[in-house]
Design a protein around this motif. Sequence first.
Motif, PDB file in Angstrom:
ATOM      1  N   PRO A  70      38.529  23.668  76.494  1.00  0.00           N
ATOM      2  CA  PRO A  70      38.937  24.718  75.560  1.00  0.00           C
ATOM      3  C   PRO A  70      40.449  24.789  75.363  1.00  0.00           C
ATOM      4  O   PRO A  70      41.222  24.350  76.220  1.00  0.00           O
ATOM      5  N   HIS A  76      29.705  26.040  74.631  1.00  0.00           N
ATOM      6  CA  HIS A  76      31.038  26.503  74.286  1.00  0.00           C
ATOM      7  C   HIS A  76      31.428  27.747  75.089  1.00  0.00           C
ATOM      8  O   HIS A  76      32.584  28.175  75.043  1.00  0.00           O
ATOM      9  N   ARG A  80      36.529  28.876  79.611  1.00  0.00           N
ATOM     10  CA  ARG A  80      37.492  29.503  78.701  1.00  0.00           C
ATOM     11  C   ARG A  80      38.910  29.221  79.174  1.00  0.00           C
ATOM     12  O   ARG A  80      39.161  29.080  80.374  1.00  0.00           O
TER      13      ARG A  80
END
Length: 237
Positions: free
Chosen positions: A124, A152, A156
């Motif tokens: 990410p 996804h 993070r």
Amino acid sequence: MTKAETSLTRFSKAALDLLYPRYCVLCRTRPEEPFCAACRTLALPMVQGTCVRCGLGPAGECRACLWMGRLDWLRSAVDYDGVAGKAVQKLKYARHSILAKPMAGQMRPVLEQVPDSDRVVPVPIHWTRRAMRGFNQSDLLAEGLAAGTVRHDLLRRVRATRPQVMLTSKQRLRNLEGAFKARPCRGGRVLLIDDVVTSGGTLEACAGALKAAGASWVGALTYARELTDRERRALEQ
């Protein structure tokens, strides 16, 4: 047509050429292909060794993966030198997102070498950088490789960091401390996807966050790898 209408038409055509180029964006000569076959053949396949971890050097004596502490496995499709590096830069900085599909196509044969994994996770970028760029190039590559199965939400980037390009290896590691956070994935086998690996600091930081969240194995597949002069000399021995 008024002067204002002519200017608007030119602007519209330029915008369409940027988003949907009618020529190879690397050589700008061959029509209808964003990454033409001639340019793709100029991308040098990554060196193939027998090292189980990085696939570059000799098994048991490889010096190209000494930096890999938390990352268990790494492969790259092509050498960053030359055309491949140009493709990475065009994708990331010139926003030619249309390059992601043919680049993912070059990665697909290497995907077959991946040990069993149950989660495909793009590396990410911070939301501020995504807002400026308009997309995350790793997302596009991951979707090109494993559409519909990409996670996804698992990893993070929680802290914005300085660009890695101008930093030393030690500075890169410090720059990435605490930059990533992962959701619980106890026992998970995670394959990270990214555009390029240089020092490996970003992949190591991602692997550390995933293992802290319970992952049992973390590997990575990148489009390109940028080898240092020291690594090239070691591989030539």
